[in-house]
Design an enzyme around this catalytic site. Sequence first.
Site, PDB file in Angstrom:
ATOM      1  N   ASP A 285     -44.052   9.551 133.616  1.00  0.00           N
ATOM      2  CA  ASP A 285     -45.490  10.105 134.150  1.00  0.00           C
ATOM      3  C   ASP A 285     -46.181   8.476 134.015  1.00  0.00           C
ATOM      4  O   ASP A 285     -45.927   6.957 134.176  1.00  0.00           O
ATOM      5  CB  ASP A 285     -45.700  11.295 133.992  1.00  0.00           C
ATOM      6  CG  ASP A 285     -47.146  10.984 135.402  1.00  0.00           C
ATOM      7  OD1 ASP A 285     -47.105  10.612 135.406  1.00  0.00           O
ATOM      8  OD2 ASP A 285     -47.670  12.649 134.857  1.00  0.00           O
TER       9      ASP A 285
ATOM     10  N   HIS B  13     -45.778  18.663 137.661  1.00  0.00           N
ATOM     11  CA  HIS B  13     -46.909  19.298 137.182  1.00  0.00           C
ATOM     12  C   HIS B  13     -46.839  21.100 136.857  1.00  0.00           C
ATOM     13  O   HIS B  13     -46.922  21.295 136.319  1.00  0.00           O
ATOM     14  CB  HIS B  13     -47.873  18.195 137.276  1.00  0.00           C
ATOM     15  CG  HIS B  13     -48.481  16.809 136.317  1.00  0.00           C
ATOM     16  ND1 HIS B  13     -47.473  17.066 135.785  1.00  0.00           N
ATOM     17  CD2 HIS B  13     -49.027  16.295 137.026  1.00  0.00           C
ATOM     18  CE1 HIS B  13     -48.148  15.430 135.007  1.00  0.00           C
ATOM     19  NE2 HIS B  13     -48.758  15.500 136.489  1.00  0.00           N
TER      20      HIS B  13
HETATM   21 ZN   LIG Z   1     -48.357  11.596 137.938  1.00  0.00          ZN
END
Ligand SMILES: [Zn+2]
Length: 407
Positions: A276, A225
């Site tokens: 994800d 991220h």
């Molecule tokens: Zn994750």
Amino acid sequence: MSSKPRFPGFVNAHSHSFQRLIRGKSESRVTSGRDFWSWRGTMYHAAANLDPEDVYDVARMAFLEMLLSGTTTVGEFHYLHNRPDGKPYDDPNLLSKQIIAAAQSVGIRLVLLRSAYLRAGFELPPDPGQIRFYETAEQFLANMEALRKQYPELLIGVAPHSLRAVPLAPLKEIAGWARQQKLPVHMHVAEQVAENEACLREYGATPVALLDREGLLGPDFTAVHAIHVTREEIDALAKAKATICSCPTTERNLGDGILAADEVMRAGIPVALGSDSQAQIDPLEDARQLDYHLRLEQEQRAILDQIAGQPLAQRLLDCATINGARALGVNPDPATDFFTVDPDDVSIAGHSESDLLSLAVFTLNRSAICDVMVGGQWVVRDHRHPLQEEIVSRYQELHRRLWSGSQ
Ligand SMILES: [Zn+2]
């Protein structure tokens, strides 16, 4: 009909396969609230109710969809370890082994990023939604050792979940072990502002600054991220030669924020991509969003074009391929890891040699992907995987069982 163009297989550097089960179940404020923190309630519901067979079935479903979208390698960030009552299984690696078996069954290359999840967060009591995730640092390391002994060929990495879930002292111990073993380290970093604030309260520094201060960044480190980072933190990641794994389709779904891909890339940091939460499994959609999100913010076009002299489409393709491979410590050969596309597919029909890559990166639909080869083996031929019907029907049955009577 012309011959089929080939593209190198995609590398998905960040996946939680079981979250495929909440696709479509978390798109309402009534059931999943308004933000990332309340969304986790829906995710924990799925995590709480899976038996080992279910973990296998949902992983096969997610991996199948990845193959059909041209992905040949996946880094599975796996943190579901315990029985539903929070106690370890007789074999504490049972669920890791279900993931390994699922990958073998569908024929995708797996890098198991086994995750350490030690606590709910700074000054927080244990969260009942997380009891299947918790281990101690000692248990985590013992389980990693056992897994490596039992599967000497297994590609594996170390994934301390986040600074929220792994306090600094055990983090240093785990990262030290990983370095000794020369394994990649992946960690969720700076996904949410509240997470940064908690880190600041606990340690007097935000996550990347803290990791830098403690010498934990390095070429083997992937920050997943890295959305809410300062200029100094970007410089620290660049200096350490770390990778950032961006997950734009998930980040936009969760309202996490936008990676400053222009600043990050100008600093020379390689950006990998991950599916994800499996909100969508489409590596090219992730790739193009790196630029599209910035276009909306900056009211300009092709923001990432010509950084270090590189054309935009090639840069975005690298994010979906070689940068992910680097993050996972693998090096797939594009001669034996690739997919072919149908040049007559309506999403790309009508192109010339010189614009094919731009066209593919910005508009290729998954329906155009014909054949997929992983490590020299055909796993998808003519849009079909040989186990597709069985995998999908078992998954549908699991989905019915999981959600019957709720939401
Ligand atoms: Zn994750």
